[in-house]
Design a protein around this motif. Structure first.
Motif, short mmCIF file in Angstrom:
data_model
loop_
_atom_site.label_atom_id
_atom_site.label_comp_id
_atom_site.label_asym_id
_atom_site.label_seq_id
_atom_site.Cartn_x
_atom_site.Cartn_y
_atom_site.Cartn_z
N THR A 33 -6.14 -0.99 -8.19
CA THR A 33 -6.25 -0.15 -7.00
C THR A 33 -6.21 1.32 -7.37
O THR A 33 -5.49 1.73 -8.28
CB THR A 33 -5.12 -0.47 -6.02
OG1 THR A 33 -3.85 -0.20 -6.65
CG2 THR A 33 -5.15 -1.92 -5.58
N LEU B 58 -3.81 3.15 -2.29
CA LEU B 58 -4.36 1.91 -1.77
C LEU B 58 -3.44 0.76 -2.15
O LEU B 58 -2.94 0.70 -3.27
CB LEU B 58 -5.74 1.67 -2.37
CG LEU B 58 -6.60 0.57 -1.76
CD1 LEU B 58 -6.98 0.92 -0.33
CD2 LEU B 58 -7.85 0.37 -2.59
N THR B 59 -3.19 -0.15 -1.21
CA THR B 59 -2.39 -1.34 -1.50
C THR B 59 -3.20 -2.59 -1.16
O THR B 59 -4.02 -2.58 -0.26
CB THR B 59 -1.08 -1.36 -0.70
OG1 THR B 59 -1.39 -1.32 0.69
CG2 THR B 59 -0.20 -0.18 -1.08
N VAL B 60 -2.94 -3.65 -1.89
CA VAL B 60 -3.63 -4.92 -1.70
C VAL B 60 -2.59 -6.01 -1.74
O VAL B 60 -1.67 -5.99 -2.57
CB VAL B 60 -4.69 -5.14 -2.80
CG1 VAL B 60 -5.26 -6.55 -2.72
CG2 VAL B 60 -5.82 -4.13 -2.65
N THR B 61 -2.70 -7.00 -0.85
CA THR B 61 -1.81 -8.15 -0.90
C THR B 61 -2.62 -9.39 -1.23
O THR B 61 -3.84 -9.40 -1.11
CB THR B 61 -1.10 -8.36 0.45
OG1 THR B 61 -2.08 -8.58 1.45
CG2 THR B 61 -0.26 -7.14 0.81
N SER C 229 -1.42 -6.66 -8.48
CA SER C 229 -2.18 -5.41 -8.47
C SER C 229 -1.59 -4.44 -9.48
O SER C 229 -0.43 -4.54 -9.88
CB SER C 229 -2.18 -4.78 -7.08
OG SER C 229 -0.86 -4.43 -6.68
N GLU D 292 -2.23 -0.05 -10.51
CA GLU D 292 -2.92 1.16 -10.09
C GLU D 292 -3.73 1.74 -11.24
O GLU D 292 -3.30 1.75 -12.39
CB GLU D 292 -1.92 2.20 -9.59
CG GLU D 292 -2.58 3.42 -8.97
CD GLU D 292 -1.58 4.37 -8.33
OE1 GLU D 292 -1.33 5.44 -8.92
OE2 GLU D 292 -1.03 4.02 -7.26
N ALA E 138 -10.66 -0.92 -4.57
CA ALA E 138 -9.87 -1.90 -5.31
C ALA E 138 -10.83 -2.79 -6.09
O ALA E 138 -11.81 -3.29 -5.52
CB ALA E 138 -9.03 -2.75 -4.36
N ASP F 54 -7.32 -8.11 3.56
CA ASP F 54 -6.14 -7.30 3.25
C ASP F 54 -6.52 -5.85 3.01
O ASP F 54 -5.86 -4.94 3.49
CB ASP F 54 -5.44 -7.86 2.01
CG ASP F 54 -4.78 -9.21 2.30
OD1 ASP F 54 -4.46 -9.46 3.46
OD2 ASP F 54 -4.62 -10.00 1.36
N ARG G 168 -5.06 -3.46 5.88
CA ARG G 168 -3.73 -2.98 5.54
C ARG G 168 -3.71 -1.79 4.62
O ARG G 168 -2.66 -1.21 4.40
CB ARG G 168 -2.93 -4.11 4.88
CG ARG G 168 -2.88 -5.38 5.70
CD ARG G 168 -1.97 -6.38 5.06
NE ARG G 168 -2.08 -7.69 5.70
CZ ARG G 168 -1.33 -8.72 5.43
NH1 ARG G 168 -0.38 -8.62 4.51
NH2 ARG G 168 -1.48 -9.87 6.07
N ALA G 169 -4.83 -1.41 4.04
CA ALA G 169 -4.82 -0.34 3.05
C ALA G 169 -5.08 1.00 3.71
O ALA G 169 -5.82 1.10 4.68
CB ALA G 169 -5.88 -0.60 1.99
#
Length: 511
Positions: A440, A444-447, A451, A453, A467, A502, A506-507
């Motif tokens: 990512t 930015l976040t991913v579920t 992950s 960065e 991502a 996701d 959510r990001a």
């Protein structure tokens, strides 16, 4: 849940070790009671093959192998050009030369320490059936034996006819008429230790070719193209083999360590997955060795097969995932066959028109660098790019342009193997080989998957709000963006199909 790996050459050894690393029990079957330690055999190990072995604990192979970085090409008595291999920012060399026997010895040591691998030597395979699993029939010194497993990877090599017949496959294609004499010699040849040398029509092998590879311990592997009626025993008895070698070494002392005569082939099976059996390496595809695409492609087969079988056996994917093994690795075999066939057509032209064309190319290449690309002494092994794979989600912003120019690498993107570099989170491919991974950009976040960065730009050329989803074999499956609503990522792999939602829901993308 067990996988039978049939054949314990480097491809089978690699497959067994990779499966065990994923926690899958393995029965490793081989017909030979002991190894044959004589002869260089498959010597040229490419960077990405070394990378796979290093991930298994065999990093010493890159260190022990003789590193070469320059490929020189000659016509008659004149050097046409020298190709310097790209370093690609990796800690591993682009190629090393190391005998197959040494590779097998190192991998055997790792196998001996792996409790999940049960080695069965002296088992000659006589049949195979698939009654809801895989049953392998074998002959041993103690009588018939039966091995039962859930799946099998067949790495039984060019002579694995029993396995191929059992799954309705055979090696289709052509065999080349000319023979090739191979000698391993030990000699002191100053200045040749880091160079591969290819000679078209040298004065000391007129009308044919010679390839010279350096090996550790002041050894050199020499391949001469010879007529189809060549008689090695007669050459040895009459002194012609000595004269042949001395045309290269001069008056320096030398020792013949091993010699053999081969005929090269381009042959493929039509299916590399038949039910619960995956065919790999020379059991599935034979190509001429110019460019070192045999063993290196087989190791890529092994890694592709191992992670997919592991995901199926662990219940993280449906059995349909295994069909992508055929889709990806058969396409790679077709590519290798096309590349090596073009090389053999250039090396051994079959009619006067093609012979005249080759002479014209070689003559013009001496003065015109623009012609160098047309001189085909073997396009060196490289990873196959899975741009058209059912597991790859294309990115219109990063279209795959196909096979890159010789000696270059494609830019990173979907279907491309990650660069072998170090980032803040560690060595990039080591991170990927722990399972599916989302790389990512900041903010930015991913579920749904692991992950790590990565910076914007950098070695991947990542852009803000992206991502990168990476497979367990370090190939990029997709590049995602905030708001991306594409329907799938890796079909059939549970937990990975959620990532698009996701990212979209959510990001938070950086401004």
């Amino acid at each position: 849940m067990t996988v039978a790996v049939l054949g314990s050459g480097p491809v089978g050894q690699t497959a067994a070790l990779l499966l065990a690393r994923w926690g899958v029990p393995v029965v490793l079957v081989d017909e030979h009671e002991a190894r044959d330690p004589v002869g260089s055999k498959a010597i040229c190990q490419q960077r990405d093959t070394l990378d796979v072995w290093a991930s298994l604990g065999a990093g010493c192979l890159a260190e022990e192998g003789l590193t070469w970085t320059i490929a020189r090409t000659f016509h008659r008595a004149r050097e046409l050009f020298a190709l310097e291999l790209p370093d690609a920012g990796s800690a591993l060399p682009p190629f090393v030369n190391l005998s197959q026997a040494r590779v097998e010895a190192v991998l055997d040591e790792l196998i001996a320490r792996q409790p999940l691998i049960d080695v069965r030597r002296g088992h000659r395979i006589t049949g195979l059936t698939q009654p809801g699993g895989v049953v392998v029939e074998c002959e041993t010194a103690g009588g018939p034996r039966r091995i039962e497993a859930d799946y099998a990877i067949a790495c039984t090599g060019a002579h694995g006819d029993a396995v191929r017949r059992a799954v309705g496959q055979h090696l289709e294609g052509v065999s080349f008429r000319d023979l090739f004499l191979i000698c391993d010699i030990r000699a002191d040849l100053p200045g040749w230790a880091a160079e591969r040398r290819f000679h078209f029509d040298p004065p000391w092998n007129p009308g044919r070719q010679v390839l010279i590879h350096p090996c550790p311990g002041s050894q050199f592997r020499i391949d001469w193209q010879v007529p189809d009626d060549y008689d090695l025993a007669a050459e040895e008895t009459g002194g012609a083999l000595d004269r042949r070698i001395r045309a290269i070494t001069g008056d320096r002392p030398y020792e013949v360590v091993w010699r053999s005569v081969y005929r090269f082939h381009t042959r493929l099976v039509r299916r590399m997955r038949v039910g619960r059996v995956l065919l790999a390496g020379d059991c599935a595809h034979l190509v001429a060795p110019f460019g070192a695409r045999g063993l290196n492609s087989g190791v890529a087969d092994a890694e592709n097969a191992a992670w997919k079988l592991a995901w199926v056996l662990r219940g993280e994917a449906g059995e349909d995932l295994l069909e992508s093994y055929h889709a990806e690795r058969h396409a790679a075999a077709v590519e290798n066959a096309a590349v090596t066939t073009a090389t053999m057509d250039f090396l051994v032209p079959q009619d006067d028109e093609r012979r005249a064309r080759r002479l014209d190319v070689l003559t013009r290449a001496a003065a015109d660098p623009a012609v160098h690309e047309q001189v085909d002494s073997g396009r060196l092994a490289e990873p196959f790019w899975y741009a058209d794979s059912p597991l790859t989600t294309p990115d219109p912003a990063r279209p795959c342009a196909g096979r890159p120019a010789r000696g270059t690498l494609p830019p990173p993107g979907p279907g491309i193997l990650l660069p072998d570099v170090t980032v803040a989170s560690g060595r990039l491919r080591d991170l990927a080989r722990q399972g599916f991974l989302a790389l990512t950009t900041p903010g930015l976040t991913v579920t749904g998957v692991r992950s790590a960065e990565i910076p914007v730009g950098g070695v991947l050329g990542a852009r803000p709000g992206e991502a990168w989803l990476v497979r367990p074999d370090a190939y990029v499956a997709a590049v995602l963006r905030v708001g991306d609503q594409r329907a799938h990522l890796v079909p059939g792999v549970r937990g990975v199909t959620r990532v698009v939602d996701d990212v979209g829901d959510r990001a938070d993308a950086p401004e």
